[in-house]
Enzyme design. Structure first.
Site, short mmCIF file in Angstrom:
data_model
loop_
_atom_site.label_atom_id
_atom_site.label_comp_id
_atom_site.label_asym_id
_atom_site.label_seq_id
_atom_site.Cartn_x
_atom_site.Cartn_y
_atom_site.Cartn_z
N SER A 125 0.83 -1.20 0.00
CA SER A 125 0.00 0.00 0.00
C SER A 125 0.86 1.25 0.00
CB SER A 125 -0.87 -0.02 1.26
OG SER A 125 -1.41 1.24 1.52
N TYR A 151 -2.26 -1.12 10.91
CA TYR A 151 -2.50 -1.66 9.57
C TYR A 151 -1.33 -1.32 8.64
CZ TYR A 151 -3.85 -1.31 4.71
OH TYR A 151 -3.82 -1.38 3.35
N LYS A 155 1.79 -3.67 6.69
CA LYS A 155 2.16 -3.68 5.27
C LYS A 155 3.67 -3.46 5.13
CE LYS A 155 -1.79 -4.44 3.28
NZ LYS A 155 -2.02 -5.73 2.62
C1 WQD Z 1 -9.57 9.36 0.78
C2 WQD Z 1 -9.85 10.83 0.91
C3 WQD Z 1 -10.09 11.59 3.18
C4 WQD Z 1 -13.74 9.43 4.09
C5 WQD Z 1 -6.52 4.90 3.33
C6 WQD Z 1 -5.42 4.19 4.06
C7 WQD Z 1 -4.53 3.49 3.11
C8 WQD Z 1 -5.28 2.58 2.16
C9 WQD Z 1 -6.45 3.26 1.58
C10 WQD Z 1 -6.61 0.66 2.80
C11 WQD Z 1 -9.07 11.48 2.05
C12 WQD Z 1 -11.36 11.76 2.42
C13 WQD Z 1 -12.64 9.92 3.43
C14 WQD Z 1 -14.79 10.30 4.46
C15 WQD Z 1 -13.57 12.13 3.47
N1 WQD Z 1 -5.58 1.35 2.77
N2 WQD Z 1 -12.55 11.24 3.13
N3 WQD Z 1 -14.65 11.63 4.13
O1 WQD Z 1 -6.85 7.99 3.55
O2 WQD Z 1 -6.05 7.97 1.15
O3 WQD Z 1 -5.99 5.91 2.47
O4 WQD Z 1 -7.21 3.94 2.56
O5 WQD Z 1 -7.26 -0.14 2.89
O6 WQD Z 1 -3.63 2.75 3.85
O7 WQD Z 1 -4.69 5.13 4.82
O8 WQD Z 1 -8.18 6.78 1.73
O9 WQD Z 1 -10.55 6.47 1.24
O10 WQD Z 1 -9.85 6.81 3.65
O11 WQD Z 1 -9.72 8.72 2.04
O12 WQD Z 1 -13.50 13.34 3.21
O13 WQD Z 1 -15.79 9.93 5.08
O14 WQD Z 1 -11.23 11.01 1.25
O15 WQD Z 1 -9.84 12.68 4.01
O16 WQD Z 1 -8.71 12.75 1.61
P1 WQD Z 1 -6.73 7.27 2.27
P2 WQD Z 1 -9.65 7.11 2.21
#
Ligand code: WQD
Length: 332
Positions: A125, A151, A155
């Site tokens: 990741s 998590y 990884k």
């Molecule tokens: C994306 C964007 C949030 C939810 C994470 C893990 C990573 C990987 C993928 C997974 C960000 C914004 C999100 C919400 C929002 N692993 N958001 N409201 O943070 O890039 O990565 O998931 O299994 O290890 O860290 O992905 O989808 O959580 O967020 O505004 O309710 O959406 O702030 O900018 P992220 P995400």
């Protein structure tokens, strides 16, 4: 052409990869404990490809049964998707995350060793870059610094374990694929991301808001130094991601190979909302909420290495992903 074992092959990324493998004529078996996926996925894979892959309902922590699968399987390559993946939950239950992800991987590696399986592709990741101090991540950046949750640490640790294993066994081929933000689903709309429990990633939450299971989306921060104030991520269509595994597998060689799988382009949260609204034809209710702890303003992939060495490039757009998501939502 040797046989492939996909651990976690009924999950979101695993099932999409299994479909693309079957389409290219590969023989795949699946090992999964169905902790976060459903057995019906197998019928859907069959509907899409005409082939129902052999399925082993086995927990990768069950070393004895993992060994049985390997002893009978005569596999050439393992694609190791299986693992726990909820960031927030991993902070609450660190021991469970370390046990499942690390011990599970060790069991897979032990059985590979016992049965002479010399190739493994691992679902890593972008999270392992921690805070890279720059908006684009290239594979040569240092990893493992400032990781904020168990998590992400698993990884990183598994990457290190695999590097050590490849150092000790010069015949071992290890490919680490660092996923950015997977979205979308197969164009049939038959399969897609369908997590058990409350999701924490953006797309599954948007999907639940659309289905009115969650009243509104919280946009975590609109005051970042980005073009519209919301965070930028590199959203990659899961079918592109799936094809990345196949091209990487076809180029495997002894030692460790590392590739980012992302588009190289960034999309803001507001742009994601707009794209979803365009695809659905409906307004998506949202509110502005405080920044989420640990979020970086911008995180995108430098995906040049995969393009140069594997001939892989994302061909689907965020619009494609949204169209396919709507298709899945209306189908399910
Ligand atoms: C994306 C964007 C949030 C939810 C994470 C893990 C990573 C990987 C993928 C997974 C960000 C914004 C999100 C919400 C929002 N692993 N958001 N409201 O943070 O890039 O990565 O998931 O299994 O290890 O860290 O992905 O989808 O959580 O967020 O505004 O309710 O959406 O702030 O900018 P992220 P995400």
């Amino acid at each position: 052409m040797g046989k492939i074992l996909a651990t976690g092959g009924t999950g979101y990324i695993g099932s999409h990869t299994v479909i693309e493998l079957i389409k290219k004529g590969y023989e795949v078996e699946i090992l999964d404990n169905l902790f976060n996926s459903k057995i019906e996925v197998l019928d859907k894979i069959e509907k899409i490809t005409g082939v129902k892959p052999k399925f082993h309902e086995v927990d990768m922590l069950d070393a004895e049964n993992v060994e049985k699968v390997f002893a009978e399987g005569n596999f050439d390559t393992v694609i190791h998707f299986a693992g726990l993946k909820a960031v927030g939950e991993s902070v609450e239950k660190p021991l469970e995350y370390y046990k499942t992800n690390i011990d599970g991987t060790l069991n897979i590696l032990n059985s590979m060793k016992n049965n002479g399986v010399k190739k493994i592709i691992f679902s890593s990741s972008a999270t392992i870059y921690g805070d890279p101090g720059q908006p684009q991540c290239v594979e040569t950046l240092e990893t493992g610094r400032e990781l904020t949750n168990p998590y992400g640490k698993t990884k990183y640790m598994i990457e290190e374990i695999l590097k050590d294993a490849a150092f000790a066994d010069k015949e071992l081929s290890v490919t680490l694929l660092r996923y950015f933000n997977p979205v979308g689903n197969h164009e049939s709309g038959l399969i897609g991301e369908d997590p058990n429990g409350i999701p924490n990633n953006l797309m599954p939450i948007i999907m639940k808001v659309y289905k009115k299971e969650i009243p509104e989306l919280s946009v975590f921060g609109d005051d970042y130094d980005t073009r519209d104030g919301s965070c930028i991520r590199d959203y990659i269509h899961v079918v592109d991601l799936a094809n990345g595994h196949i091209l990487a597998m076809e180029k495997m060689q002894p030692g460790v190979s590392i590739y980012n799988l992302g588009t190289g382009n960034g999309t803001t949260v507001f742009e994601m909302i707009k794209a979803f609204e365009n695809a659905s034809g409906e307004k998506l209710p949202y509110k502005i909420a405080p920044r989420r702890a640990g979020d970086l303003p911008v995180l995108t992939a430098n995906a040049e290495k995969a393009e140069k060495e594997l001939g892989w490039r994302a061909t689907h757009t965020v619009e494609d992903a949204m169209r396919d998501t709507i298709n899945f939502l209306r189908n399910a």
